[in-house]
Design a protein around this motif. Structure first.
Motif, short mmCIF file in Angstrom:
data_model
loop_
_atom_site.label_atom_id
_atom_site.label_comp_id
_atom_site.label_asym_id
_atom_site.label_seq_id
_atom_site.Cartn_x
_atom_site.Cartn_y
_atom_site.Cartn_z
N SER A 143 13.56 11.11 -61.93
CA SER A 143 12.48 11.41 -62.88
C SER A 143 11.19 11.78 -62.15
O SER A 143 10.55 12.78 -62.49
N HIS A 146 11.22 15.35 -60.42
CA HIS A 146 11.07 16.49 -61.33
C HIS A 146 9.71 16.47 -62.04
O HIS A 146 9.18 17.53 -62.39
N PHE A 158 13.01 25.93 -66.84
CA PHE A 158 13.79 25.09 -67.76
C PHE A 158 14.52 23.98 -67.02
O PHE A 158 14.66 22.86 -67.54
N ARG A 159 15.00 24.27 -65.81
CA ARG A 159 15.79 23.30 -65.06
C ARG A 159 15.00 22.02 -64.80
O ARG A 159 15.51 20.91 -64.98
N ASN A 160 13.74 22.14 -64.39
CA ASN A 160 12.93 20.94 -64.13
C ASN A 160 12.68 20.14 -65.39
O ASN A 160 12.75 18.91 -65.38
N PHE A 161 12.38 20.83 -66.49
CA PHE A 161 12.17 20.13 -67.75
C PHE A 161 13.45 19.41 -68.20
O PHE A 161 13.40 18.28 -68.67
N PHE A 162 14.57 20.10 -68.06
CA PHE A 162 15.84 19.52 -68.48
C PHE A 162 16.14 18.23 -67.71
O PHE A 162 16.42 17.19 -68.32
N TRP A 163 16.07 18.28 -66.37
CA TRP A 163 16.39 17.10 -65.56
C TRP A 163 15.36 15.99 -65.74
O TRP A 163 15.69 14.80 -65.70
N PHE A 165 13.56 15.30 -68.57
CA PHE A 165 13.79 14.63 -69.86
C PHE A 165 15.11 13.87 -69.87
O PHE A 165 15.20 12.78 -70.44
N LEU A 166 16.12 14.43 -69.23
CA LEU A 166 17.40 13.72 -69.17
C LEU A 166 17.27 12.44 -68.37
O LEU A 166 17.75 11.37 -68.80
N THR A 169 15.31 9.83 -70.37
CA THR A 169 16.10 9.30 -71.49
C THR A 169 17.12 8.29 -70.98
O THR A 169 17.26 7.19 -71.54
N THR A 213 14.42 10.52 -78.81
CA THR A 213 15.64 10.10 -78.10
C THR A 213 15.83 8.59 -78.12
O THR A 213 16.96 8.11 -78.05
#
Length: 478
Positions: A143, A146, A158-163, A165-166, A169, A213
């Motif tokens: 976390s 990123h 998008f890749r940085n935002f995706f990892w 938030f994942l 969560t 989430t």
């Protein structure tokens, strides 16, 4: 061809991952399963329907239980097997510690932080524990890496935002204290006008995604917080000396702790005085906020709501090696002496690490001794009830896998074994021989009066003590 770029980006972090797997894996099964480990293993092996009913009452979020459930399904419940996920998560955490150091500071910081993390006895302990803490540390590192990618380099792909938030969560579904990382990330932007101007939309998106989430589980964390406000099982700090004791736990040994603290203080002062000369000011501020703010906050609030416990600080222990590395790298700038302090710190961690650190729970040895003391007419009493899963795991592995705890107790009773918090309603006076296993029963069942009552009725013929909290008493008729 191995280029310098490939060496620093790929081969060095791979080396630290493999080193962690070897160092932390050497003694993975040497300690008994103890504390809350049998609880995690017992419930994780159950059916998913049973698991989800447990989640409605459990003090921890469900992610680690679910991961362990599927792991056990294929690899069983031996000590080594159930700890391998923690070993893997802990060993791979160094990848993101290294990447934060290399990407936002320099190669020296990356290597120093990786050595400190890899040779930290604190991290070894939780790599050897079948609980959620190693996973919590791994997700914290992912976390934060990123997060820094997003705010430091303005890399908004998008890749940085995706990892990001994942990871966040999964983090808050691993442990409630993962929310501290979210709060740090939120307020770090909120209280810096320049960042807030550029990232207010990100902040709103961040808050909205996390609320959505976690909404299915929000009621549980609110109920846990309200119950914790009335007190927890953790003791309040005895004084400011506990700050040092926690830093000593992070630093392996007193000599390492003293040198590390001196470096941290010197680095912190110099970084403030020379902040304009620091090429990684934002990342430096975040690293120091990551460690110091929750460290001091949790210490202070623990006088009211006790929570200043080593395992609960896992999320900030990932920032600790980075903070020490940044401080050590900043103290001396002279080229000939620049590696003096970092080298000494790394050497101290290397020589003080304890890869076979005891968890002070000799459950395996305790149960083996009980089995040796059992006879035809022996009544075995195990106190408190909270210790029962620890005992059963080593007493009868097949019985431990029964899904019904009431049936387990019934089967134990048929073998004259009772897990108790008191003697009320138990026919014990007719027995010729009694073995009492006392696992600090006065802590979780205060005033149980078991030992005093047995001493008044029987002759105590023997007593055995095993580390750290186990006393085994033998009684015969007077």
């Amino acid at each position: 061809m191995i280029t310098r770029s490939n060496y620093t980006r790929y081969y060095l972090p791979l080396f630290f991952i493999l080193l962690g797997l070897v160092l932390k894996g050497l003694f993975l099964g040497s300690n008994s399963l103890g504390g809350d480990e049998p609880f995690s293993v017992y419930h994780s092996q159950q059916s998913l329907s049973n698991l989800f009913s447990i989640f409605q009452q459990e003090n921890n979020p469900p992610l680690h239980f679910l991961l362990l459930h599927y792991w056990i399904k294929y690899f069983g419940i031996s000590e080594i097997s159930v700890r391998i996920p923690s070993l893997i998560f802990s060993s791979f955490t160094v990848l993101f510690v290294y990447r934060i150091g290399l990407r936002f500071f320099n190669l020296r910081v990356a290597v120093i932080a990786s050595i400190i993390f890899t040779f930290s006895t604190y991290q070894v302990i939780f790599a050897h524990e079948a609980r959620a803490y190693a996973l919590m540390g791994f997700l914290t590192a992912v976390s934060m890496f990123h997060y820094l990618e997003i705010i430091h380099s303005k890399n908004r792909n998008f890749r940085n935002f995706f990892w990001f938030f994942l990871a966040n969560t999964l983090l808050i579904y691993t442990h409630f204290f993962g929310f501290f990382i979210l709060f740090i990330q939120f307020f770090f932007i909120l209280f810096q006008p320049r960042l807030l101007k550029d990232y207010y939309k990100f902040l709103l998106l961040f808050s909205g995604v996390m609320l959505v989430t976690y909404s299915p589980y929000m009621w549980l964390i609110l109920s846990r917080f309200s119950s914790a406000a009335g007190g927890t099982w953790v003791s309040p700090p005895s004084g400011i000396s506990e700050l040092y004791e926690m830093l000593r736990a992070f630093s392996n040994a007193p000599v390492t702790a003293v040198f590390t603290i001196m470096t941290m203080v010197a680095g912190f002062v110099l970084l403030i005085l020379k902040r304009r000369k620091n090429p990684a000011r934002m990342a430096t501020r975040l690293i120091f906020c990551w460690f110091y703010l929750p460290f001091l906050f949790m210490f202070v609030i623990s006088f009211r709501i006790p929570m200043f416990l080593d395992r609960y600080l896992m999320f900030l222990s990932i920032g600790f090696p980075l903070m020490v590395a940044v401080s050590a790298d900043f103290v001396i700038h002279h080229p000939k002496f620049r590696l003096l302090i970092p080298g000494l710190i790394c050497l101290l961690f290397l020589v003080t690490v304890k890869p076979n650190k005891t968890n002070k729970r000799e459950v395996r040895e305790t149960v083996q001794l009980v089995k040796q003391l059992e006879g035809n007419n022996t009544l075995v009493l195990v106190a408190p009830v909270h210790f029962s899963l620890n005992f059963i795991y080593y007493y009868d592995r097949h019985l431990f896998q029964f899904p019904d705890t009431e049936l387990i107790q019934k089967k134990l009773n048929e073998r004259s074994v009772y897990c108790i918090n008191g003697l009320e309603g138990l026919d014990y006076k007719s027995r010729k021989h009694i073995v009492l296993v006392d696992a600090a029963s006065n802590f979780s069942a205060p005033g149980n009066n078991i030992l005093n009552t047995l001493n008044a009725t029987f002759n105590q013929t023997n007593k055995h003590h095993l580390e750290e909290i186990f006393d085994i008493y033998e009684f015969e008729h007077k």
